[in-house]
Design an enzyme around this catalytic site. Structure first.
Site, short mmCIF file in Angstrom:
data_model
loop_
_atom_site.label_atom_id
_atom_site.label_comp_id
_atom_site.label_asym_id
_atom_site.label_seq_id
_atom_site.Cartn_x
_atom_site.Cartn_y
_atom_site.Cartn_z
N GLU A 207 0.95 -1.25 0.01
CA GLU A 207 -0.14 0.07 0.06
C GLU A 207 0.81 1.23 0.16
O GLU A 207 0.78 2.25 1.05
CB GLU A 207 -1.04 -0.06 1.26
CG GLU A 207 -2.09 -1.09 1.02
CD GLU A 207 -3.25 -1.09 2.08
OE1 GLU A 207 -3.21 -0.40 2.76
OE2 GLU A 207 -4.36 -1.92 1.66
N GLU A 331 -4.56 -9.04 -0.51
CA GLU A 331 -5.77 -8.59 0.59
C GLU A 331 -6.84 -8.69 0.13
O GLU A 331 -7.17 -7.92 -0.60
CB GLU A 331 -5.18 -7.45 1.46
CG GLU A 331 -3.97 -7.49 1.97
CD GLU A 331 -3.62 -6.12 2.71
OE1 GLU A 331 -4.31 -5.70 3.37
OE2 GLU A 331 -2.26 -5.90 3.15
O1 AHR Z 1 -5.31 -6.18 6.74
C1 AHR Z 1 -5.11 -4.82 7.64
C2 AHR Z 1 -4.57 -3.75 6.78
O2 AHR Z 1 -5.38 -3.33 5.67
C3 AHR Z 1 -3.33 -4.06 6.23
O3 AHR Z 1 -2.26 -3.85 7.16
C4 AHR Z 1 -3.10 -3.02 5.10
O4 AHR Z 1 -2.44 -3.45 4.14
C5 AHR Z 1 -4.40 -2.95 4.74
O5 AHR Z 1 -4.83 -1.51 4.75
#
Ligand code: AHR
Length: 533
Positions: A207, A331
């Site tokens: 991110e 994710e």
């Molecule tokens: O999964 C939780 C958080 O969500 C992670 O650390 C981040 O990459 C995302 O914003």
């Protein structure tokens, strides 16, 4: 209008043409599967995992310490290892997430008692008076031990936001340099691992548009190039660049075009990450307690990932005409607003219900159908965080309904995708803003040797679906087996006190010459395996 009437009222030619074959069983739907036309391989890594130093994920969820009374293997919770093995977890992403861009790997090696205590990014989100100081008891050696125990490929997210290319390259060498070569390999051996870890999957930041450095895409592209140019290639890497925030209102296409623009003339990464959360945080929706519109709202928002994958893939194709770069959805999951945590300091943990299991089935079918685009996906996160397969607190441990969907779908891992014609009409469903249309059935299929696997999700909270799976091209079924996960109560969940409430059970299937017939219960995910003659 019930589902059968709805289908009958539909104008679809395909459905009209099915009338004759439907007579015997009176099916609501006929799905046509073509095992004779196998397509792309479904990467096993689509069924991947993610754990981060955050709340109760690593410390307690995974790591209980070697002196714990909780059964463990060298400090790693044994039940976690056993269950991850059961589902054939193909990979594990670590150490973050946002934590990764503040993590310095040297803090987590050497004698455990001598490791420093360091700041954890998530401190800012911890409830007042609670502490998340990183003890560094779980470092790269413990992570590799976990991967080996499970049989999972390690996927390490490197620190780009506050680290340097040199720190990254040293980590790669520490992991992968053969014994007896570099001093870093000697150091690894002195720390108990003479043989290289052979890590192949490397995330170059996380991110980077947000917690990973607040960069613009062109800035990140420059960083990416800097971080990978001198990469020590002891093992051919699979390098994953930071991709978009796919759940942004506009899908964040600008990040994708900006990054690929910035990479013009340079070697592209192997993977391009997408994060896609079904993000309910800005809504009043709760994780454990909800009504029908809230059930459908989550599912409807969840399937938006289909279009997000498609649109970023199209955008990437404008630059990457040879299609070197694959998507890595590293994710994904349903993320509810805070307030239902397992314990106050287990931030981002939430109850997981049947609704989240249905969401998982829909997501996996979408991933399977995009098999040619997706190299890997990682649920966020495997234990005690967001879309978890497990909840753990001290000696207590429970498999959530999501776990069972992973268990069912593991049959698709590494199999070849098979075309499915799914003519089932959309449902007209209540959602937060009124009414919306949701696909009436989700399906995907794959074949391995002579076994065909078809997964089906019925999102309706009202009607079961009598379904006929017809095999095209003269394929014949010798034997078939069904498994289903459902519950009468749409809010059903598994708790420490009642761990077996939602789980898979056998589903009755009937064989006819070229078809399998079954009744898919309402609010259910099912897997049908057919051994072909
Ligand atoms: O999964 C939780 C958080 O969500 C992670 O650390 C981040 O990459 C995302 O914003």
């Amino acid at each position: 209008m019930n589902r059968r009437k709805f289908l009958q009222a539909g104008t679809s030619v395909a459905i009209g043409a099915l009338a004759a074959s439907r007579l015997a069983f009176g099916a609501d739907a006929e799905i046509v599967v073509s095992p004779g036309e196998p397509g792309e391989l479904i990467s096993p890594h689509i069924y991947g995992h993610f754990i981060e130093h955050l709340g109760g994920v690593i410390y307690d969820g995974v790591w209980v310490g070697p002196d714990s009374r909780i059964p463990n293997v060298k400090g790693i919770r044994k039940q976690f290892v056993d269950d991850m093995k059961r589902i054939g977890a193909p990979n594990l992403r670590w150490p973050g997430g946002c934590f990764a861009d503040g993590y310095h790997w040297r803090d987590g090696i050497g004698k455990a008692s001598s490791r420093p205590r360091t700041y954890n990014f998530w401190q800012r989100r911890m409830p007042a008076g609670t502490d998340s100081t990183e003890t560094n008891q779980f470092g790269i050696h413990e992570f590799m031990q976990l991967c080996r125990l499970i049989g999972a490929e390690p996927y390490v997210a490197a620190n780009v936001g506050s680290g340097t290319p040199a720190e990254f390259h040293d980590l790669v060498s520490y992991c992968n340099a053969p014994a007896g070569t570099l001093s870093l390999a000697d150091e690894r051996a002195a720390n108990g691992a003479p043989q290289p870890f052979n890590v192949q999957y490397w995330g170059v930041g996380n991110e980077s548009w947000g917690c990973g450095g607040m960069m613009r895409p062109d800035e990140y592209a420059a960083k990416y190039r800097q971080f990978v140019t001198q990469f020590p290639t002891y093992k051919e890497p699979f390098l994953i660049a930071t991709g978009p925030r796919g759940h942004s209102a506009d899908g964040d296409i600008g990040w994708t075009s900006g990054f690929f623009e910035g990479m013009r003339g340079f070697e592209l990464p192997n993977g391009f990450s997408i994060h896609f959360y079904t993000d309910l945080r800005p809504t009043p929706l709760k994780a454990a307690d909800f009504n029908q519109p809230e059930w459908y709202e989550v599912l409807l928002r969840g399937i938006r990932i289909d279009k997000v994958i498609e649109s970023h893939w199209q955008e990437m194709g404008k630059f990457d005409t040879k299609r070197r770069t694959k998507l890595v959805v590293d994710e994904w999951g349903v993320w509810y607003k805070p307030g239902e945590e397992l314990a106050p300091n287990y931030i981002l943990s939430q109850p997981i219900t049947l609704r989240d299991a249905i969401h998982t089935g829909l997501t996996f079918d979408i991933f399977n159908r995009h098999a040619e685009k997706i190299a890997m996906a990682n649920v966020a996160q495997t234990v005690n965080c967001i879309h978890s397969l497990f909840l753990a607190h001290g000696a207590e441990f429970v498999r959530t309904p999501v776990y069972y969907v992973f268990e069912m779908y593991r049959w698709h891992m590494g199999a070849r995708q098979v075309p499915v014609a799914n003519p089932v009409a959309d449902l007209n469903v209540p959602v937060l803003a009124g009414q919306a249309r949701l696909p009436g059935l989700s399906a995907s299929a794959s074949i391995r040797e002579r076994t065909l696997a078809v997964t089906l999700t019925n999102p309706s909270v009202q009607s079961p679906l009598k379904t006929r799976l017809r095999l095209a091209g003269g394929a014949r079924v010798k034997e078939a087996r069904g498994t289903v996960i459902t519950h009468e109560d749409m809010t059903a969940t598994n708790t420490f006190a009642d761990p077996g409430k939602v789980r898979t059970v056998p589903l009755a299937v009937n064989l006819s010459s070229d078809a399998v017939e079954l009744t898919l219960p309402k609010q259910a995910v099912a897997m049908v395996q057919c051994d072909l003659t």
